[in-house]
Design a protein around this motif. Structure first.
Motif, PDB file in Angstrom:
ATOM      1  N   VAL A   1       0.838  -1.203   0.000  1.00  0.00           N
ATOM      2  CA  VAL A   1       0.000   0.000   0.000  1.00  0.00           C
ATOM      3  C   VAL A   1       0.869   1.247   0.000  1.00  0.00           C
ATOM      4  O   VAL A   1       0.613   2.195  -0.757  1.00  0.00           O
ATOM      5  CB  VAL A   1      -0.982  -0.006   1.199  1.00  0.00           C
ATOM      6  N   ARG A   2       1.897   1.276   0.833  1.00  0.00           N
ATOM      7  CA  ARG A   2       2.798   2.439   0.855  1.00  0.00           C
ATOM      8  C   ARG A   2       3.426   2.667  -0.520  1.00  0.00           C
ATOM      9  O   ARG A   2       3.484   3.792  -1.006  1.00  0.00           O
ATOM     10  CB  ARG A   2       3.899   2.232   1.900  1.00  0.00           C
ATOM     11  N   SER A   3       3.882   1.592  -1.108  1.00  0.00           N
ATOM     12  CA  SER A   3       4.511   1.684  -2.425  1.00  0.00           C
ATOM     13  C   SER A   3       3.504   2.148  -3.483  1.00  0.00           C
ATOM     14  O   SER A   3       3.793   3.033  -4.291  1.00  0.00           O
ATOM     15  CB  SER A   3       5.091   0.320  -2.797  1.00  0.00           C
ATOM     16  N   ARG A   4       2.305   1.547  -3.473  1.00  0.00           N
ATOM     17  CA  ARG A   4       1.285   1.907  -4.457  1.00  0.00           C
ATOM     18  C   ARG A   4       0.864   3.366  -4.293  1.00  0.00           C
ATOM     19  O   ARG A   4       0.711   4.090  -5.277  1.00  0.00           O
ATOM     20  CB  ARG A   4       0.062   1.010  -4.347  1.00  0.00           C
ATOM     21  N   LEU A   5       0.692   3.808  -3.055  1.00  0.00           N
ATOM     22  CA  LEU A   5       0.312   5.201  -2.834  1.00  0.00           C
ATOM     23  C   LEU A   5       1.398   6.154  -3.312  1.00  0.00           C
ATOM     24  O   LEU A   5       1.104   7.176  -3.931  1.00  0.00           O
ATOM     25  CB  LEU A   5       0.005   5.450  -1.354  1.00  0.00           C
ATOM     26  N   SER A   6       2.639   5.810  -3.049  1.00  0.00           N
ATOM     27  CA  SER A   6       3.746   6.658  -3.492  1.00  0.00           C
ATOM     28  C   SER A   6       3.767   6.762  -5.015  1.00  0.00           C
ATOM     29  O   SER A   6       3.846   7.856  -5.580  1.00  0.00           O
ATOM     30  CB  SER A   6       5.071   6.099  -2.967  1.00  0.00           C
ATOM     31  N   ARG A   7       3.688   5.611  -5.679  1.00  0.00           N
ATOM     32  CA  ARG A   7       3.683   5.604  -7.153  1.00  0.00           C
ATOM     33  C   ARG A   7       2.440   6.296  -7.710  1.00  0.00           C
ATOM     34  O   ARG A   7       2.510   7.035  -8.691  1.00  0.00           O
ATOM     35  CB  ARG A   7       3.763   4.170  -7.683  1.00  0.00           C
ATOM     36  N   SER A   8       1.300   6.079  -7.055  1.00  0.00           N
ATOM     37  CA  SER A   8       0.045   6.683  -7.515  1.00  0.00           C
ATOM     38  C   SER A   8       0.084   8.199  -7.387  1.00  0.00           C
ATOM     39  O   SER A   8      -0.373   8.916  -8.276  1.00  0.00           O
ATOM     40  CB  SER A   8      -1.140   6.128  -6.717  1.00  0.00           C
ATOM     41  N   ARG A   9       0.639   8.680  -6.285  1.00  0.00           N
ATOM     42  CA  ARG A   9       0.744  10.129  -6.102  1.00  0.00           C
ATOM     43  C   ARG A   9       1.675  10.742  -7.146  1.00  0.00           C
ATOM     44  O   ARG A   9       1.386  11.810  -7.692  1.00  0.00           O
ATOM     45  CB  ARG A   9       1.256  10.444  -4.697  1.00  0.00           C
ATOM     46  N   GLN A  10       2.784  10.061  -7.408  1.00  0.00           N
ATOM     47  CA  GLN A  10       3.716  10.559  -8.436  1.00  0.00           C
ATOM     48  C   GLN A  10       3.045  10.577  -9.805  1.00  0.00           C
ATOM     49  O   GLN A  10       3.160  11.554 -10.550  1.00  0.00           O
ATOM     50  CB  GLN A  10       4.980   9.695  -8.476  1.00  0.00           C
ATOM     51  N   ALA A  11       2.356   9.496 -10.137  1.00  0.00           N
ATOM     52  CA  ALA A  11       1.673   9.426 -11.430  1.00  0.00           C
ATOM     53  C   ALA A  11       0.579  10.482 -11.502  1.00  0.00           C
ATOM     54  O   ALA A  11       0.416  11.142 -12.536  1.00  0.00           O
ATOM     55  CB  ALA A  11       1.081   8.025 -11.637  1.00  0.00           C
ATOM     56  N   PHE A  12      -0.144  10.660 -10.397  1.00  0.00           N
ATOM     57  CA  PHE A  12      -1.201  11.672 -10.361  1.00  0.00           C
ATOM     58  C   PHE A  12      -0.615  13.049 -10.636  1.00  0.00           C
ATOM     59  O   PHE A  12      -1.127  13.792 -11.474  1.00  0.00           O
ATOM     60  CB  PHE A  12      -1.904  11.658  -8.996  1.00  0.00           C
ATOM     61  N   ARG A  13       0.481  13.401  -9.939  1.00  0.00           N
ATOM     62  CA  ARG A  13       1.107  14.721 -10.134  1.00  0.00           C
ATOM     63  C   ARG A  13       1.595  14.898 -11.569  1.00  0.00           C
ATOM     64  O   ARG A  13       1.419  15.954 -12.169  1.00  0.00           O
ATOM     65  CB  ARG A  13       2.268  14.909  -9.156  1.00  0.00           C
ATOM     66  N   ARG A  14       2.208  13.852 -12.138  1.00  0.00           N
ATOM     67  CA  ARG A  14       2.738  13.931 -13.499  1.00  0.00           C
ATOM     68  C   ARG A  14       1.609  14.151 -14.514  1.00  0.00           C
ATOM     69  O   ARG A  14       1.671  15.044 -15.361  1.00  0.00           O
ATOM     70  CB  ARG A  14       3.520  12.661 -13.834  1.00  0.00           C
ATOM     71  N   ILE A  15       0.553  13.352 -14.405  1.00  0.00           N
ATOM     72  CA  ILE A  15      -0.567  13.470 -15.337  1.00  0.00           C
ATOM     73  C   ILE A  15      -1.277  14.801 -15.138  1.00  0.00           C
ATOM     74  O   ILE A  15      -1.629  15.483 -16.102  1.00  0.00           O
ATOM     75  CB  ILE A  15      -1.547  12.283 -15.170  1.00  0.00           C
ATOM     76  N   TYR A  16      -1.464  15.188 -13.883  1.00  0.00           N
ATOM     77  CA  TYR A  16      -2.151  16.445 -13.576  1.00  0.00           C
ATOM     78  C   TYR A  16      -1.390  17.633 -14.173  1.00  0.00           C
ATOM     79  O   TYR A  16      -1.983  18.530 -14.764  1.00  0.00           O
ATOM     80  CB  TYR A  16      -2.298  16.621 -12.063  1.00  0.00           C
ATOM     81  N   ALA A  17      -0.069  17.616 -14.009  1.00  0.00           N
ATOM     82  CA  ALA A  17       0.744  18.712 -14.552  1.00  0.00           C
ATOM     83  C   ALA A  17       0.578  18.798 -16.075  1.00  0.00           C
ATOM     84  O   ALA A  17       0.460  19.885 -16.640  1.00  0.00           O
ATOM     85  CB  ALA A  17       2.207  18.542 -14.181  1.00  0.00           C
ATOM     86  N   GLY A  18       0.559  17.653 -16.751  1.00  0.00           N
ATOM     87  CA  GLY A  18       0.365  17.629 -18.199  1.00  0.00           C
ATOM     88  C   GLY A  18      -1.001  18.154 -18.613  1.00  0.00           C
ATOM     89  O   GLY A  18      -1.129  18.907 -19.564  1.00  0.00           O
ATOM     90  N   LEU A  19      -2.026  17.733 -17.867  1.00  0.00           N
ATOM     91  CA  LEU A  19      -3.375  18.200 -18.184  1.00  0.00           C
ATOM     92  C   LEU A  19      -3.542  19.680 -17.876  1.00  0.00           C
ATOM     93  O   LEU A  19      -4.190  20.405 -18.623  1.00  0.00           O
ATOM     94  CB  LEU A  19      -4.419  17.418 -17.366  1.00  0.00           C
ATOM     95  N   ASN A  20      -2.962  20.115 -16.788  1.00  0.00           N
ATOM     96  CA  ASN A  20      -3.090  21.507 -16.367  1.00  0.00           C
ATOM     97  C   ASN A  20      -2.432  22.448 -17.383  1.00  0.00           C
ATOM     98  O   ASN A  20      -2.864  23.574 -17.561  1.00  0.00           O
ATOM     99  CB  ASN A  20      -2.487  21.692 -14.980  1.00  0.00           C
ATOM    100  N   ARG A  21      -1.389  21.952 -18.051  1.00  0.00           N
ATOM    101  CA  ARG A  21      -0.738  22.756 -19.106  1.00  0.00           C
ATOM    102  C   ARG A  21      -1.458  22.588 -20.438  1.00  0.00           C
ATOM    103  O   ARG A  21      -1.097  23.206 -21.422  1.00  0.00           O
ATOM    104  CB  ARG A  21       0.733  22.312 -19.274  1.00  0.00           C
ATOM    105  N   GLY A  22      -2.424  21.680 -20.462  1.00  0.00           N
ATOM    106  CA  GLY A  22      -3.157  21.448 -21.705  1.00  0.00           C
ATOM    107  C   GLY A  22      -2.449  20.476 -22.617  1.00  0.00           C
ATOM    108  O   GLY A  22      -2.825  20.318 -23.769  1.00  0.00           O
TER     109      GLY A  22
END
Length: 195
Positions: A171-192
């Motif tokens: 769970v710790r590992s999945r949450l860490s990876r999920s948060r990183q992936a979330f931030r990466r995808i979010y940054a891409g979407l936020n820039r369009g």
């Protein structure tokens, strides 16, 4: 009596067959279970059906449970997620969206809309933010979205591990990876950039 002691008493009584105790637990947990299910499905009817099935399954199982040892919240969330996963397998596709998705006026899925009306910042910015979060969660694997949504609900790593029937380290590992992936995808979407 504090809330934890009261809930423990209600769980023990519900396991012994008290309908009133079970109804009190339903009143306490139904909005949270409904919000999580709606966040994962974005489907009002499916959410209502799964929520009802969750509490029906819990009611049927409670007499076989040890009320003093039962961790009620993780157990209940696990029932709801298992029913949702069964539905995903049956339907082969249910869109994953944000737990904090703003319900439409005709949705009967929680008070999230009221929370956003009182939140700071322009309403339009909040709607755009919610849409971005929804898009990001839809791009994550379902297990990652589930983990993030349970974390957003305030569950500890140990409780998430219990709900997902996984190890604490996983769970710790999945949450860490999920948060990183979330931030990466979010940054891409936020820039369009991604969409």
């Amino acid at each position: 009596m504090n809330a934890i002691e009261n809930e423990s008493r209600l769980v023990i009584e519900a396991c012994k067959g008290s309908v009133e105790a079970f109804e009190s637990l339903v009143i306490s947990y139904e909005p949270r279970i409904r919000r999580m299910l709606y966040g994962l499905t974005q489907d009002v009817q499916l959410t209502q059906d799964l929520c009802q099935e969750t509490f029906l399954a819990a009611y049927r199982a409670l007499p076989r449970m040890d009320g003093e040892a039962l961790h009620f919240a993780p157990w209940l969330y696990r029932i709801a997620l298992n029913l949702l996963r069964s539905e995903w397998r049956r339907r082969k596709h249910v869109a994953v969206v944000s737990l904090t998705a703003l319900p439409r006026e005709d949705d009967e899925c929680g008070e999230a809309g009221e929370d956003y009306l009182g939140a700071e910042g322009p309403f339009e910015e909040q709607v755009v933010e919610l849409d971005l979060v929804r898009q990001v969660l839809a791009q994550l694997p379902p297990a990652s979205a589930e983990c993030l949504l349970l974390d957003a609900e305030g569950f500890t790593y140990a409780e998430i591990a219990e709900i997902l029937q996984d190890s604490l380290s996983a769970v710790r590992s999945r949450l860490s990876r999920s948060r990183q992936a979330f931030r990466r995808i979010y940054a891409g979407l936020n820039r369009g950039g991604v969409g």
